[in-house]
Design an enzyme around this catalytic site. Structure first.
Site, PDB file in Angstrom:
ATOM      1  N   ASP A  30       0.823  -1.204   0.000  1.00  0.00           N
ATOM      2  CA  ASP A  30       0.000   0.000   0.000  1.00  0.00           C
ATOM      3  C   ASP A  30       0.857   1.254   0.000  1.00  0.00           C
ATOM      4  OD1 ASP A  30      -2.316  -1.543   0.159  1.00  0.00           O
ATOM      5  OD2 ASP A  30      -2.306  -1.555   2.356  1.00  0.00           O
ATOM      6  N   TYR A  77       6.756  -9.830   7.236  1.00  0.00           N
ATOM      7  CA  TYR A  77       6.517  -8.402   7.431  1.00  0.00           C
ATOM      8  C   TYR A  77       6.928  -7.992   8.834  1.00  0.00           C
ATOM      9  CZ  TYR A  77       3.525  -7.963   3.237  1.00  0.00           C
ATOM     10  OH  TYR A  77       3.051  -7.938   1.962  1.00  0.00           O
TER      11      TYR A  77
END
Length: 246
Positions: free
Chosen positions: A53, A111
């Site tokens: 994003d 992540y």
């Protein structure tokens, strides 16, 4: 035709995300494709391991592209890092078999999410961490992490509306490390749904501040309702650390 794999590091602060849009100059993919086209004299389209994003950072994003260029890998690496913006760096260039596909061959990702947990905000880490001023209950958050590990339907922890594709994913590890005011959350799994890490993080933080009970994790897995989970935390604390392949 050669198949080239790139490992990419970037600071996402200035960009709308990975995926090329109409204004490709504001996306990571668009910037890299522009320089590759300049480098090879060919119209290059790259395949990323997945989208990140706007505002999300990466230490180990992976992409591949096809080319007839005869440049060496070392020449490609030098050219790309000479002409790309300084907040996008190619850390590795590799020659791959013809059938390698950065997205379809991916077997897992890691992540990190960073939280600055202090009443006093940080000037130096403000673009790479999310500020939470309230004290956090690490015992409750760790208890919640244990419930999230394993294979589950994570639709209630995603921004997806309806999809015909499977929303079952496996989280192998979810750990919390604290170093003074900085709290580092690490997610290791076989794949992640749209905004899944950010929604899980929002839920963990609301558990940590006492807004939600630990049992909310079980409830969301059972009822699959996104509205029952926590807020979606900002993207600037999120890093794609690594993409894994067999």
């Amino acid at each position: 035709m050669r198949n080239i794999k790139l490992t990419i590091e970037y600071d996402g602060k200035r960009y709308l995300g990975w995926q090329r849009l109409g204004d490709s100059g504001k996306t990571i993919q668009g910037k890299i494709e522009s320089i590759l086209t300049q480098m090879t004299g060919e119209k290059i389209e790259i395949i990323g391991s997945g989208r990140t994003d706007g505002g999300t950072h990466a230490r180990g994003q992976v992409a591949n592209f096809k080319t007839d260029s005869t440049m060496t890998r070392e020449e490609m690496l030098h050219f790309l890092n000479q002409f790309l913006p300084r907040d996008i760096v190619i850390t590795r260039v590799e020659e791959m078999p013809e059938r390698f596909h950065a997205r379809y061959n991916c077997t897992g990702k890691q992540y990190s999410y960073y939280v600055w947990n202090s009443p006093i905000p940080t000037a130096l880490e403000r673009n790479h961490s999310f500020h939470v001023a309230q004290p956090l209950d690490f015992e409750k958050m760790n208890e919640a992490c244990k419930k999230l590990i394993g294979t589950h339907d994570f639709i209630g922890f995603s921004a997806l509306k309806k999809t015909k594709k499977s929303t079952v994913r496996t989280i192998h590890e979810l750990t919390i490390q604290q170093e003074e005011s900085m709290v580092h959350f690490t997610f290791l799994g076989d794949g992640f749904l749209h905004k899944m890490v950010r929604i899980i993080m929002g839920t963990l933080l609301e558990i940590g501040t006492g807004k939600l009970p630990v049992t909310i994790i079980d409830e969301i897995f059972e009822n699959k309702v996104r509205a029952n989970a926590g807020e979606t935390v900002p993207s600037h604390g999120l890093f794609l650390d690594a993409v894994f392949y067999e």
